[in-house]
Design a protein around this motif. Structure first.
Motif, PDB file in Angstrom:
ATOM      1  N   HIS A  38       0.720   5.788  -0.831  1.00  0.00           N
ATOM      2  CA  HIS A  38      -0.118   6.964  -0.523  1.00  0.00           C
ATOM      3  C   HIS A  38      -0.892   7.443  -1.741  1.00  0.00           C
ATOM      4  CE1 HIS A  38      -1.210  10.679   1.575  1.00  0.00           C
ATOM      5  NE2 HIS A  38      -0.920  11.312   0.455  1.00  0.00           N
ATOM      6  N   MET A  40       0.819  -1.205   0.000  1.00  0.00           N
ATOM      7  CA  MET A  40       0.000   0.000   0.000  1.00  0.00           C
ATOM      8  C   MET A  40       0.854   1.257   0.000  1.00  0.00           C
ATOM      9  SD  MET A  40      -2.959  -1.346   2.632  1.00  0.00           S
ATOM     10  CE  MET A  40      -2.000  -2.711   3.323  1.00  0.00           C
ATOM     11  N   ILE A  43      -3.749   5.309   4.708  1.00  0.00           N
ATOM     12  CA  ILE A  43      -4.458   4.053   4.433  1.00  0.00           C
ATOM     13  C   ILE A  43      -5.730   4.024   5.272  1.00  0.00           C
ATOM     14  CG2 ILE A  43      -4.338   1.534   4.509  1.00  0.00           C
ATOM     15  CD1 ILE A  43      -1.220   1.908   4.510  1.00  0.00           C
ATOM     16  N   SER A 101      -5.864  -5.254   1.100  1.00  0.00           N
ATOM     17  CA  SER A 101      -5.711  -5.708   2.486  1.00  0.00           C
ATOM     18  C   SER A 101      -5.668  -7.221   2.648  1.00  0.00           C
ATOM     19  CB  SER A 101      -6.866  -5.153   3.335  1.00  0.00           C
ATOM     20  OG  SER A 101      -6.932  -3.748   3.250  1.00  0.00           O
ATOM     21  N   ALA A 107       3.485  -1.566   3.495  1.00  0.00           N
ATOM     22  CA  ALA A 107       3.051  -0.202   3.200  1.00  0.00           C
ATOM     23  C   ALA A 107       4.270   0.702   3.120  1.00  0.00           C
ATOM     24  CB  ALA A 107       2.088   0.316   4.262  1.00  0.00           C
ATOM     25  N   THR A 129      -4.151   4.975  -0.066  1.00  0.00           N
ATOM     26  CA  THR A 129      -4.935   3.775  -0.356  1.00  0.00           C
ATOM     27  C   THR A 129      -6.212   3.856   0.471  1.00  0.00           C
ATOM     28  OG1 THR A 129      -2.991   2.416  -0.867  1.00  0.00           O
ATOM     29  CG2 THR A 129      -4.999   1.260  -0.242  1.00  0.00           C
ATOM     30  N   THR A 130      -7.324   4.154  -0.187  1.00  0.00           N
ATOM     31  CA  THR A 130      -8.560   4.433   0.539  1.00  0.00           C
ATOM     32  C   THR A 130      -9.763   3.770  -0.127  1.00  0.00           C
ATOM     33  OG1 THR A 130      -8.919   6.482  -0.724  1.00  0.00           O
ATOM     34  CG2 THR A 130      -7.676   6.674   1.327  1.00  0.00           C
ATOM     35  N   SER A 188      -8.924  -0.126  -0.424  1.00  0.00           N
ATOM     36  CA  SER A 188      -8.377  -0.528   0.876  1.00  0.00           C
ATOM     37  C   SER A 188      -9.206  -1.638   1.505  1.00  0.00           C
ATOM     38  CB  SER A 188      -8.312   0.673   1.825  1.00  0.00           C
ATOM     39  OG  SER A 188      -9.615   1.070   2.227  1.00  0.00           O
TER      40      SER A 188
END
Length: 280
Positions: free
Chosen positions: A202, A200, A227, A214, A221, A204-205, A209
């Motif tokens: 920047h 992961m 996250i 996940s 990460a 990761t939403t 995510s």
């Protein structure tokens, strides 16, 4: 030497824009947005776009990440012809996609490639936030599913670098379906005893995510990565509490047992090479 110094000082200083791209394609100097240091761009590039002063991780493109990982001349791009349509006839969606394509040279918010890291064959998928903020539409889901199926057929490990704002709202339920679609491909890959490393970055939403980002056999990460699923403000308003300042950062997640390791980008290749060697 003095002549070179004056030349560098007279050149435009490079600063990242809000979208993470650059104002000048070949600047001599780059300003770090975190510590405000002026850095020689060539030195920054050689350090995989990590500030040597404060370790701020500059945004990098999918191709830059692949080139930093793969052994020389081993990269083979896959599924480059897949692109999104406009199934819901969402206003201005097609024109925005076309603009992103012209600006980035990418057909979608994902690059997939087959290559070698330190002699170990691997399939790598890298999300690219320059296309619709790396959002997951039907094309991104199709590319990821095909990447896992390709790796399964060739008995190869997979590494996925996530960077996304979540599901692509312009494609509605078709976007959300990709969460299940990719998860099925991952399960098939896993059932053959093959390795999946989720990495992961920047940010990761959202739906990304909550799905394939996940569920790696090993979850890594990048330092400082954001996250999480819902945003900080939404969560605070829901639970009526103030969240810690480092909430939803990679460092927060590792402290609370949700990651296996936080990796500085300068160590990215060596860490992945060790993992591939141990699981070969």
């Amino acid at each position: 030497m003095l002549k070179d110094l004056f030349y560098k000082l007279n050149k435009k200083v490079n600063e990242p824009t809000k979208k993470g791209t650059y104002k000048d394609s070949e600047p001599v100097m780059t300003k770090c947005p975190q510590c405000k240091s002026l850095l020689y761009t060539k030195e920054l590039v050689s350090n995989v776009h990590v500030c040597p002063k404060c370790e701020y991780h500059f945004p990098i493109t999918s191709d830059e990440r692949l080139d930093a990982l793969f052994d020389k001349n081993s990269k083979k791009l896959l599924f480059t012809n897949i692109t999104s349509k406009n199934p819901l006839n969402f206003p201005n969606y097609v024109s925005k996609l076309e603009n992103d394509k012209r600006r980035t040279g990418l057909n979608e918010a994902l690059r997939v490639a087959h290559g070698e890291i330190d002699g170990h064959e691997v399939v790598i998928a890298v999300m690219d936030t320059r296309v619709r903020m790396g959002s997951m539409g039907s094309a991104v889901g199709e590319m990821l599913a095909q990447a896992f199926n390709y790796a399964t057929d060739h008995r190869l490990p997979v590494i996925v670098f996530t960077a996304s704002g979540g599901a692509r709202m312009q494609e509605g339920i078709l976007s959300l379906m990709q969460m299940a679609k990719v998860s099925v491909a991952i399960e098939r890959h896993s059932s053959h005893g093959l390795l999946y490393v989720a990495y992961m970055t920047h940010p990761t939403t959202g739906g990304v995510s909550a799905s394939f980002a996940s569920v790696g056999d090993i979850n890594l990460a990048e330092s400082g990565a954001l996250i999480g699923f819902a945003g900080r403000r939404v969560i605070e308003e829901t639970i009526k509490e103030k969240l810690p300042k480092d909430f939803q950062t990679a460092e927060f997640l590792i402290e609370h047992g949700q990651l296996d390791k936080v990796v500085d980008r300068t160590e990215m290749r060596s860490v992945l090479a060790q993992i591939l060697r141990l699981h070969s």
